[in-house]
Motif scaffolding. Structure first.
Motif, mmCIF file in Angstrom:
data_model
loop_
_atom_site.group_PDB
_atom_site.id
_atom_site.type_symbol
_atom_site.label_atom_id
_atom_site.label_comp_id
_atom_site.label_asym_id
_atom_site.label_seq_id
_atom_site.Cartn_x
_atom_site.Cartn_y
_atom_site.Cartn_z
ATOM 1 N N HIS A 151 2.422 1.980 -3.338
ATOM 2 C CA HIS A 151 1.487 2.568 -4.292
ATOM 3 C C HIS A 151 1.045 3.973 -3.876
ATOM 4 O O HIS A 151 0.129 4.533 -4.476
ATOM 5 C CB HIS A 151 0.271 1.663 -4.460
ATOM 6 N N GLY A 152 1.651 4.519 -2.836
ATOM 7 C CA GLY A 152 1.347 5.884 -2.404
ATOM 8 C C GLY A 152 0.104 6.014 -1.549
ATOM 9 O O GLY A 152 -0.355 7.123 -1.297
ATOM 10 N N GLN A 153 -0.450 4.905 -1.092
ATOM 11 C CA GLN A 153 -1.637 4.959 -0.259
ATOM 12 C C GLN A 153 -1.262 5.241 1.189
ATOM 13 O O GLN A 153 -0.134 5.025 1.610
ATOM 14 C CB GLN A 153 -2.407 3.637 -0.349
ATOM 15 N N ARG A 154 -2.238 5.701 1.940
ATOM 16 C CA ARG A 154 -2.058 6.000 3.354
ATOM 17 C C ARG A 154 -2.666 4.848 4.154
ATOM 18 O O ARG A 154 -3.699 4.298 3.778
ATOM 19 C CB ARG A 154 -2.774 7.308 3.662
ATOM 20 N N ILE A 155 -2.040 4.484 5.267
ATOM 21 C CA ILE A 155 -2.535 3.418 6.133
ATOM 22 C C ILE A 155 -2.880 4.039 7.478
ATOM 23 O O ILE A 155 -2.069 4.750 8.066
ATOM 24 C CB ILE A 155 -1.466 2.332 6.342
ATOM 25 N N GLU A 156 -4.086 3.768 7.959
ATOM 26 C CA GLU A 156 -4.494 4.285 9.260
ATOM 27 C C GLU A 156 -4.955 3.131 10.131
ATOM 28 O O GLU A 156 -5.822 2.355 9.735
ATOM 29 C CB GLU A 156 -5.627 5.299 9.115
ATOM 30 N N ILE A 157 -4.352 3.016 11.301
ATOM 31 C CA ILE A 157 -4.744 2.004 12.278
ATOM 32 C C ILE A 157 -5.292 2.764 13.476
ATOM 33 O O ILE A 157 -4.545 3.421 14.206
ATOM 34 C CB ILE A 157 -3.544 1.114 12.676
ATOM 35 N N ARG A 158 -6.606 2.714 13.637
ATOM 36 C CA ARG A 158 -7.271 3.487 14.703
ATOM 37 C C ARG A 158 -6.692 3.143 16.066
ATOM 38 O O ARG A 158 -6.471 1.992 16.390
ATOM 39 C CB ARG A 158 -8.773 3.198 14.719
ATOM 40 N N GLY A 159 -6.415 4.168 16.848
ATOM 41 C CA GLY A 159 -5.873 3.984 18.181
ATOM 42 C C GLY A 159 -4.367 3.802 18.210
ATOM 43 O O GLY A 159 -3.758 3.795 19.271
ATOM 44 N N PHE A 160 -3.741 3.630 17.052
ATOM 45 C CA PHE A 160 -2.299 3.426 16.995
ATOM 46 C C PHE A 160 -1.616 4.557 16.248
ATOM 47 O O PHE A 160 -0.739 5.218 16.783
ATOM 48 C CB PHE A 160 -1.990 2.078 16.337
ATOM 49 N N ALA A 211 0.831 -1.203 0.000
ATOM 50 C CA ALA A 211 0.000 0.000 0.000
ATOM 51 C C ALA A 211 0.868 1.255 0.000
ATOM 52 O O ALA A 211 0.606 2.211 -0.746
ATOM 53 C CB ALA A 211 -0.938 -0.002 1.208
ATOM 54 N N LEU A 212 1.906 1.274 0.820
ATOM 55 C CA LEU A 212 2.799 2.435 0.855
ATOM 56 C C LEU A 212 3.548 2.596 -0.470
ATOM 57 O O LEU A 212 3.758 3.716 -0.938
ATOM 58 C CB LEU A 212 3.788 2.316 2.013
#
Length: 98
Positions: free
Chosen positions: A39-48, A36-37
């Protein structure tokens, strides 16, 4: 904490999972995040927190040993920003220990 520690923790929390199954799960998760990174996408892990890619433009650098100018190419850098809950947990734990 190392990757091995994460695998062992996952195996311990999932009573029926073997170490090899846990390793497969962790590797799949890391591969998906890296893809994902890439390909330029953003990753969000709630609470982390969230992972994103920052773009550094090309620039003129300097070799510290010789002082000679060096061309530094543009590049993409992985960037992590801690989430609110993680920052609170870290800062709250630090203040209680004093």
């Amino acid at each position: 904490m190392t990757k091995r520690d994460i695998i062992d923790e996952l195996a311990a929390r999932r009573g029926g999972a073997t170490s090899r199954e846990s390793e497969t799960i962790v590797n799949a998760m890391f591969d998906a995040m890296a893809g994902a990174l890439a390909h330029g996408q953003r990753i969000e892990i709630r609470g982390f927190g969230s992972f994103a890619v920052k773009h550094r433009r090309a620039r003129q650098g300097r070799n510290p040993k010789t002082g000679q100018s060096v061309k530094v190419d543009a590049k993409r850098i992985p960037f992590f920003r801690a989430g609110k809950e993680l920052r609170f947990e870290l800062n709250g734990a630090a203040n209680q220990g004093r």
